[in-house]
Scaffold this motif. Structure first.
Motif, PDB file in Angstrom:
ATOM      1  N   VAL A  40       0.853  -1.189   0.000  1.00 57.93           N
ATOM      2  CA  VAL A  40       0.000   0.000   0.000  1.00 57.93           C
ATOM      3  C   VAL A  40       0.889   1.239   0.000  1.00 57.93           C
ATOM      4  O   VAL A  40       1.626   1.491   0.958  1.00 57.93           O
ATOM      5  CB  VAL A  40      -0.931   0.012   1.234  1.00 57.93           C
ATOM      6  N   CYS A  41       0.840   1.976  -1.125  1.00 60.03           N
ATOM      7  CA  CYS A  41       1.705   3.141  -1.336  1.00 60.03           C
ATOM      8  C   CYS A  41       0.868   4.412  -1.154  1.00 60.03           C
ATOM      9  O   CYS A  41      -0.342   4.409  -1.404  1.00 60.03           O
ATOM     10  CB  CYS A  41       2.260   3.070  -2.759  1.00 60.03           C
ATOM     11  N   HIS A  42       1.526   5.506  -0.744  1.00 60.98           N
ATOM     12  CA  HIS A  42       0.815   6.789  -0.623  1.00 60.98           C
ATOM     13  C   HIS A  42       0.137   7.181  -1.930  1.00 60.98           C
ATOM     14  O   HIS A  42      -0.931   7.800  -1.914  1.00 60.98           O
ATOM     15  CB  HIS A  42       1.784   7.903  -0.188  1.00 60.98           C
ATOM     16  N   SER A  43       0.755   6.812  -3.061  1.00 61.95           N
ATOM     17  CA  SER A  43       0.171   7.162  -4.361  1.00 61.95           C
ATOM     18  C   SER A  43      -1.214   6.526  -4.531  1.00 61.95           C
ATOM     19  O   SER A  43      -2.081   7.094  -5.191  1.00 61.95           O
ATOM     20  CB  SER A  43       1.070   6.680  -5.497  1.00 61.95           C
ATOM     21  N   ASP A  44      -1.415   5.350  -3.942  1.00 64.15           N
ATOM     22  CA  ASP A  44      -2.722   4.675  -4.046  1.00 64.15           C
ATOM     23  C   ASP A  44      -3.810   5.577  -3.460  1.00 64.15           C
ATOM     24  O   ASP A  44      -4.871   5.769  -4.042  1.00 64.15           O
ATOM     25  CB  ASP A  44      -2.709   3.348  -3.266  1.00 64.15           C
ATOM     26  N   GLY A  62      -2.882   0.028  -6.556  1.00 62.95           N
ATOM     27  CA  GLY A  62      -1.955  -1.038  -6.212  1.00 62.95           C
ATOM     28  C   GLY A  62      -0.832  -1.211  -7.215  1.00 62.95           C
ATOM     29  O   GLY A  62      -1.090  -1.630  -8.346  1.00 62.95           O
ATOM     30  N   HIS A  63       0.433  -0.855  -6.826  1.00 64.15           N
ATOM     31  CA  HIS A  63       1.545  -1.066  -7.751  1.00 64.15           C
ATOM     32  C   HIS A  63       2.793  -1.614  -7.042  1.00 64.15           C
ATOM     33  O   HIS A  63       3.914  -1.338  -7.431  1.00 64.15           O
ATOM     34  CB  HIS A  63       1.835   0.192  -8.591  1.00 64.15           C
ATOM     35  N   GLU A  64       2.527  -2.405  -6.014  1.00 66.67           N
ATOM     36  CA  GLU A  64       3.608  -3.170  -5.376  1.00 66.67           C
ATOM     37  C   GLU A  64       3.136  -4.623  -5.340  1.00 66.67           C
ATOM     38  O   GLU A  64       2.711  -5.141  -4.318  1.00 66.67           O
ATOM     39  CB  GLU A  64       3.886  -2.629  -3.971  1.00 66.67           C
ATOM     40  N   ILE A  65       3.185  -5.254  -6.517  1.00 73.44           N
ATOM     41  CA  ILE A  65       2.480  -6.514  -6.764  1.00 73.44           C
ATOM     42  C   ILE A  65       3.449  -7.692  -6.792  1.00 73.44           C
ATOM     43  O   ILE A  65       4.447  -7.664  -7.529  1.00 73.44           O
ATOM     44  CB  ILE A  65       1.754  -6.422  -8.128  1.00 73.44           C
ATOM     45  N   GLY A  88       5.666  -3.515 -10.756  1.00 70.39           N
ATOM     46  CA  GLY A  88       5.781  -2.265 -10.015  1.00 70.39           C
ATOM     47  C   GLY A  88       4.862  -1.189 -10.572  1.00 70.39           C
ATOM     48  O   GLY A  88       3.705  -1.459 -10.895  1.00 70.39           O
ATOM     49  N   CYS A  89       5.397   0.018 -10.731  1.00 74.37           N
ATOM     50  CA  CYS A  89       4.563   1.182 -11.055  1.00 74.37           C
ATOM     51  C   CYS A  89       4.200   1.291 -12.528  1.00 74.37           C
ATOM     52  O   CYS A  89       3.327   2.063 -12.887  1.00 74.37           O
ATOM     53  CB  CYS A  89       5.281   2.452 -10.628  1.00 74.37           C
ATOM     54  N   MET A  90       4.899   0.551 -13.405  1.00 71.44           N
ATOM     55  CA  MET A  90       4.675   0.694 -14.851  1.00 71.44           C
ATOM     56  C   MET A  90       4.311  -0.657 -15.457  1.00 71.44           C
ATOM     57  O   MET A  90       4.852  -1.683 -15.056  1.00 71.44           O
ATOM     58  CB  MET A  90       5.964   1.143 -15.556  1.00 71.44           C
ATOM     59  N   LEU A 158       8.932  -3.082  -4.922  1.00 65.95           N
ATOM     60  CA  LEU A 158       8.557  -2.721  -6.299  1.00 65.95           C
ATOM     61  C   LEU A 158       8.290  -1.223  -6.471  1.00 65.95           C
ATOM     62  O   LEU A 158       8.320  -0.721  -7.588  1.00 65.95           O
ATOM     63  CB  LEU A 158       7.327  -3.526  -6.737  1.00 65.95           C
ATOM     64  N   CYS A 159       7.987  -0.512  -5.375  1.00 66.20           N
ATOM     65  CA  CYS A 159       7.888   0.957  -5.498  1.00 66.20           C
ATOM     66  C   CYS A 159       8.829   1.624  -4.499  1.00 66.20           C
ATOM     67  O   CYS A 159       9.770   2.304  -4.882  1.00 66.20           O
ATOM     68  CB  CYS A 159       6.453   1.441  -5.324  1.00 66.20           C
ATOM     69  N   ALA A 160       8.604   1.405  -3.197  1.00 68.99           N
ATOM     70  CA  ALA A 160       9.445   2.063  -2.191  1.00 68.99           C
ATOM     71  C   ALA A 160      10.910   1.659  -2.344  1.00 68.99           C
ATOM     72  O   ALA A 160      11.818   2.483  -2.193  1.00 68.99           O
ATOM     73  CB  ALA A 160       8.946   1.719  -0.784  1.00 68.99           C
ATOM     74  N   TYR A 338       6.724  -0.523   8.354  1.00 66.72           N
ATOM     75  CA  TYR A 338       6.781   0.808   7.766  1.00 66.72           C
ATOM     76  C   TYR A 338       5.973   0.833   6.475  1.00 66.72           C
ATOM     77  O   TYR A 338       5.965   1.822   5.785  1.00 66.72           O
ATOM     78  CB  TYR A 338       8.244   1.214   7.533  1.00 66.72           C
ATOM     79  N   ARG A 339       5.358  -0.328   6.182  1.00 68.86           N
ATOM     80  CA  ARG A 339       4.531  -0.421   4.982  1.00 68.86           C
ATOM     81  C   ARG A 339       3.412  -1.425   5.224  1.00 68.86           C
ATOM     82  O   ARG A 339       3.673  -2.526   5.722  1.00 68.86           O
ATOM     83  CB  ARG A 339       5.401  -0.933   3.809  1.00 68.86           C
ATOM     84  N   PHE A 340       2.185  -1.039   4.844  1.00 66.44           N
ATOM     85  CA  PHE A 340       1.088  -2.013   4.848  1.00 66.44           C
ATOM     86  C   PHE A 340       1.183  -2.873   3.587  1.00 66.44           C
ATOM     87  O   PHE A 340       1.493  -2.360   2.507  1.00 66.44           O
ATOM     88  CB  PHE A 340      -0.272  -1.318   4.851  1.00 66.44           C
TER      89      PHE A 340
HETATM   90 ZN   LIG Z   1       4.172   3.815  -5.085  1.00 63.33          ZN
END
Ligand SMILES: [Zn+2]
Ligand SMILES: [Zn+2]
Length: 351
Positions: A40-44, A62-65, A88-90, A158-160, A338-340
């Protein structure tokens, strides 16, 4: 097309909830992944609530798959059934511009296709992300995952992970260097782990004295309470590189003053309003103020391999998907270490 389920929202002021939709069938170069976990990213949250004013609804973030390959197209070479795989993000880019040719798809001059809230090249429809049971992605944008790491804790890499790895590599962080990481959150805690593994002397800056012990456990050699002018002053002009992971408004000039001549402060946290830069601080020591966006596919693979070799994962709290709105509220208060990460097995129960 085949039926899929996920968690999405229909508008900026509605909570996410169970959602049924269709994914494209697997094409010759596609990989179909059954999703095990999604970070779960802040961008979500920004996108679900249209805070960047560009959200197309329904929105499925969702982009940390991470997950397992369950189907491959006839021309796929990198993956076979049962392999671990990440997205990831792309999920696509033009592949022809100068940036794409250099493996820097994140800077695609025609705009990369986001894993969610993008326009799917194959169908022309909006892309739906990782808060879902399965996803179909061209193998060129699918990552191989280390087998030796906890899969759930790999998801945020994949993102952070890549967001912090790419600038550390670009500015050639390594042994003998003093590197600052500003902020101990989803990004910052990865920055500390990665810079430590690259051999640098790592100094973590935080406003919270209660994060000192954690930061040292994660790999920080020193922790500076940034509100304390004496502690800050003791480091003046001494850093080779500083990675600023803070997305809230803050005074970056306090950090610019800590750089050596010719050194760089790179921003990966993205405050909404412009930051004031004291230009004299740049001029007198020829310092650089820079930014960096995620990383290319080849570099993301390099980062995952590096994490496999060094046993690096994210610090996570696993949640069922039904708790996503609670997780968003807690994330806004920085109440997560530090990440959900969503356990996607819980999606079946919810839908
Ligand atoms: Zn992200
Ligand atoms: Zn391109």
């Amino acid at each position: 097309m085949f039926a899929c389920i996920g968690y999405a929202t229909e508008s900026a002021d509605q909570p996410l909830g169970p959602f049924s939709f269709e994914r494209r069938d697997v094409g010759p170069t596609d990989v179909r992944i059954e999703i095990s976990y999604c970070g779960v990213c802040h961008s979500d949250l920004h996108t679900a609530r249209n805070e960047w004013k560009n959200t197309v609804y329904p929105c499925l973030p969702g982009h940390e798959i991470v997950g397992k390959v369950v189907e491959v197209g006839g021309e796929v070479t990198k993956f076979k059934l049962g392999d671990l795989a990440g997205v990831g993000c792309m999920v696509e880019s033009c592949r022809t511009c100068a940036s794409c040719q250099e493996g820097l798809e994140q800077y695609c001059e025609n705009g990369f296709v986001g894993t969610y809230n993008g326009v799917e090249k194959q169908t022309g429809k909006v892309t739906f992300g990782g808060y879902s049971k399965e996803i179909v992605v061209d193998e060129a944008f699918v990552l191989r995952l280390p087998e030796n790491l906890d899969l759930a804790a790999v998801a945020p890499l994949l993102c952070a992970g890549i967001t912090t790895y790419s600038p550390l590599r670009h500015w050639k962080v390594g042994p003998g260097q003093k590197v600052g990481i500003v902020g101990l959150g989803g990004l910052g805690h990865m920055g500390v782990k990665l810079a430590h593994a690259m051999g640098a002397h790592v100094v973590l800056f935080t406003t919270s004295p209660n994060k000192v012990d954690d930061a040292k456990k994660l790999g920080a050699d020193e922790v500076v309470i940034s509100k304390d002018p004496d502690q800050m002053g003791a480091h003046a002009g001494s850093f080779d590189f500083i990675l600023d992971c803070v997305a809230a408004q803050h005074d970056i000039n306090e950090y610019l003053g800590l750089l050596k001549r010719d050194a760089t402060l790179c921003q990966v946290g993205a405050p909404e309003d412009p930051l004031a830069v004291a230009v004299f601080s740049l001029i007198f020591k020829r310092r650089n103020f820079a930014g960096s966006l995620i990383g290319g596919i080849a570099e993301t693979q390099e980062m995952l391999d590096f994490c496999g070799e060094h046993g690096i994962t994210s610090e996570i709290e696993i949640i069922p998907i039904a708790d996503i709105e609670t997780a968003y509220s807690r994330m806004l208060k920085s109440d997560v270490k530090y990440r959900f990460v969503i356990d996607m097995a819980t999606l079946k129960a919810a839908a």
